[in-house]
Design a protein around this motif. Sequence first.
Motif, PDB file in Angstrom:
ATOM      1  N   VAL A 138       0.840  -1.203   0.000  1.00  0.00           N
ATOM      2  CA  VAL A 138       0.000   0.000   0.000  1.00  0.00           C
ATOM      3  C   VAL A 138       0.870   1.245   0.000  1.00  0.00           C
ATOM      4  O   VAL A 138       0.632   2.184  -0.774  1.00  0.00           O
ATOM      5  CB  VAL A 138      -0.962   0.001   1.212  1.00  0.00           C
ATOM      6  CG1 VAL A 138      -1.603   1.366   1.406  1.00  0.00           C
ATOM      7  CG2 VAL A 138      -2.026  -1.062   1.052  1.00  0.00           C
ATOM      8  N   LEU A 139       1.887   1.266   0.851  1.00  0.00           N
ATOM      9  CA  LEU A 139       2.773   2.431   0.899  1.00  0.00           C
ATOM     10  C   LEU A 139       3.534   2.614  -0.411  1.00  0.00           C
ATOM     11  O   LEU A 139       3.711   3.743  -0.877  1.00  0.00           O
ATOM     12  CB  LEU A 139       3.740   2.316   2.075  1.00  0.00           C
ATOM     13  CG  LEU A 139       3.115   2.480   3.455  1.00  0.00           C
ATOM     14  CD1 LEU A 139       4.158   2.235   4.545  1.00  0.00           C
ATOM     15  CD2 LEU A 139       2.504   3.861   3.603  1.00  0.00           C
ATOM     16  N   ALA A 140       3.986   1.521  -1.005  1.00  0.00           N
ATOM     17  CA  ALA A 140       4.705   1.608  -2.278  1.00  0.00           C
ATOM     18  C   ALA A 140       3.800   2.211  -3.358  1.00  0.00           C
ATOM     19  O   ALA A 140       4.240   3.069  -4.138  1.00  0.00           O
ATOM     20  CB  ALA A 140       5.211   0.240  -2.713  1.00  0.00           C
ATOM     21  N   LEU A 141       2.544   1.782  -3.394  1.00  0.00           N
ATOM     22  CA  LEU A 141       1.604   2.344  -4.371  1.00  0.00           C
ATOM     23  C   LEU A 141       1.318   3.815  -4.067  1.00  0.00           C
ATOM     24  O   LEU A 141       1.260   4.642  -4.975  1.00  0.00           O
ATOM     25  CB  LEU A 141       0.302   1.550  -4.380  1.00  0.00           C
ATOM     26  CG  LEU A 141       0.365   0.164  -5.001  1.00  0.00           C
ATOM     27  CD1 LEU A 141      -0.940  -0.590  -4.749  1.00  0.00           C
ATOM     28  CD2 LEU A 141       0.648   0.246  -6.492  1.00  0.00           C
ATOM     29  N   LYS A 142       1.142   4.140  -2.807  1.00  0.00           N
ATOM     30  CA  LYS A 142       0.845   5.517  -2.398  1.00  0.00           C
ATOM     31  C   LYS A 142       1.980   6.451  -2.778  1.00  0.00           C
ATOM     32  O   LYS A 142       1.749   7.518  -3.354  1.00  0.00           O
ATOM     33  CB  LYS A 142       0.592   5.543  -0.885  1.00  0.00           C
ATOM     34  CG  LYS A 142       0.382   6.898  -0.305  1.00  0.00           C
ATOM     35  CD  LYS A 142      -0.969   7.430  -0.658  1.00  0.00           C
ATOM     36  CE  LYS A 142      -1.191   8.748   0.080  1.00  0.00           C
ATOM     37  NZ  LYS A 142      -2.272   9.496  -0.483  1.00  0.00           N
ATOM     38  N   PHE A 143       3.203   6.053  -2.478  1.00  0.00           N
ATOM     39  CA  PHE A 143       4.337   6.922  -2.738  1.00  0.00           C
ATOM     40  C   PHE A 143       4.703   7.001  -4.214  1.00  0.00           C
ATOM     41  O   PHE A 143       5.349   7.954  -4.644  1.00  0.00           O
ATOM     42  CB  PHE A 143       5.547   6.504  -1.908  1.00  0.00           C
ATOM     43  CG  PHE A 143       5.352   6.725  -0.432  1.00  0.00           C
ATOM     44  CD1 PHE A 143       4.710   7.855   0.050  1.00  0.00           C
ATOM     45  CD2 PHE A 143       5.785   5.795   0.489  1.00  0.00           C
ATOM     46  CE1 PHE A 143       4.521   8.066   1.410  1.00  0.00           C
ATOM     47  CE2 PHE A 143       5.605   5.986   1.847  1.00  0.00           C
ATOM     48  CZ  PHE A 143       4.972   7.128   2.306  1.00  0.00           C
ATOM     49  N   SER A 144       4.305   6.011  -4.997  1.00  0.00           N
ATOM     50  CA  SER A 144       4.579   6.061  -6.433  1.00  0.00           C
ATOM     51  C   SER A 144       3.483   6.816  -7.178  1.00  0.00           C
ATOM     52  O   SER A 144       3.578   7.006  -8.384  1.00  0.00           O
ATOM     53  CB  SER A 144       4.701   4.644  -6.999  1.00  0.00           C
ATOM     54  OG  SER A 144       3.433   4.016  -7.014  1.00  0.00           O
ATOM     55  N   GLY A 145       2.451   7.214  -6.444  1.00  0.00           N
ATOM     56  CA  GLY A 145       1.354   7.932  -7.078  1.00  0.00           C
ATOM     57  C   GLY A 145       0.371   7.001  -7.761  1.00  0.00           C
ATOM     58  O   GLY A 145      -0.523   7.441  -8.472  1.00  0.00           O
ATOM     59  N   GLY A 146       0.546   5.711  -7.545  1.00  0.00           N
ATOM     60  CA  GLY A 146      -0.330   4.732  -8.174  1.00  0.00           C
ATOM     61  C   GLY A 146      -1.688   4.685  -7.504  1.00  0.00           C
ATOM     62  O   GLY A 146      -1.860   5.088  -6.361  1.00  0.00           O
ATOM     63  N   ARG A 147      -2.643   4.187  -8.249  1.00  0.00           N
ATOM     64  CA  ARG A 147      -4.000   4.024  -7.734  1.00  0.00           C
ATOM     65  C   ARG A 147      -4.024   2.807  -6.820  1.00  0.00           C
ATOM     66  O   ARG A 147      -3.442   1.774  -7.127  1.00  0.00           O
ATOM     67  CB  ARG A 147      -4.944   3.834  -8.907  1.00  0.00           C
ATOM     68  CG  ARG A 147      -6.365   3.669  -8.539  1.00  0.00           C
ATOM     69  CD  ARG A 147      -7.190   3.494  -9.798  1.00  0.00           C
ATOM     70  NE  ARG A 147      -8.410   2.815  -9.487  1.00  0.00           N
ATOM     71  CZ  ARG A 147      -9.583   3.430  -9.406  1.00  0.00           C
ATOM     72  NH1 ARG A 147      -9.652   4.717  -9.652  1.00  0.00           N
ATOM     73  NH2 ARG A 147     -10.651   2.755  -9.096  1.00  0.00           N
ATOM     74  N   ILE A 148      -4.699   2.925  -5.695  1.00  0.00           N
ATOM     75  CA  ILE A 148      -4.790   1.812  -4.759  1.00  0.00           C
ATOM     76  C   ILE A 148      -6.160   1.160  -4.926  1.00  0.00           C
ATOM     77  O   ILE A 148      -7.183   1.737  -4.571  1.00  0.00           O
ATOM     78  CB  ILE A 148      -4.579   2.277  -3.308  1.00  0.00           C
ATOM     79  CG1 ILE A 148      -3.198   2.911  -3.167  1.00  0.00           C
ATOM     80  CG2 ILE A 148      -4.738   1.112  -2.346  1.00  0.00           C
ATOM     81  CD1 ILE A 148      -2.930   3.514  -1.808  1.00  0.00           C
ATOM     82  N   SER A 149      -6.151  -0.010  -5.527  1.00  0.00           N
ATOM     83  CA  SER A 149      -7.361  -0.811  -5.693  1.00  0.00           C
ATOM     84  C   SER A 149      -6.986  -2.252  -5.379  1.00  0.00           C
ATOM     85  O   SER A 149      -5.808  -2.582  -5.240  1.00  0.00           O
ATOM     86  CB  SER A 149      -7.893  -0.695  -7.119  1.00  0.00           C
ATOM     87  OG  SER A 149      -6.978  -1.263  -8.039  1.00  0.00           O
TER      88      SER A 149
END
Length: 69
Positions: free
Chosen positions: A19-30
Amino acid sequence: MAKDEDRGVMIANAIGCAVLALKFSGGRISEYMLSEKLEEMRRNETNVIGKGVYRDAAELVRKGRSPVA
């Protein structure tokens, strides 16, 4: 019992890291993106136990239930 608790903690940590990796990369969290990130992390893991943890975490995100009985 302690082994099951330890594995549960490792799965929770894996999901949190993804979750943090997606958040910090600007990716969508689904659910899909989280599952894909966990699978990517599994492919990059060299430790057999770690690979299993990431696999189980991805399955938990996809199916909503823990593969560990």
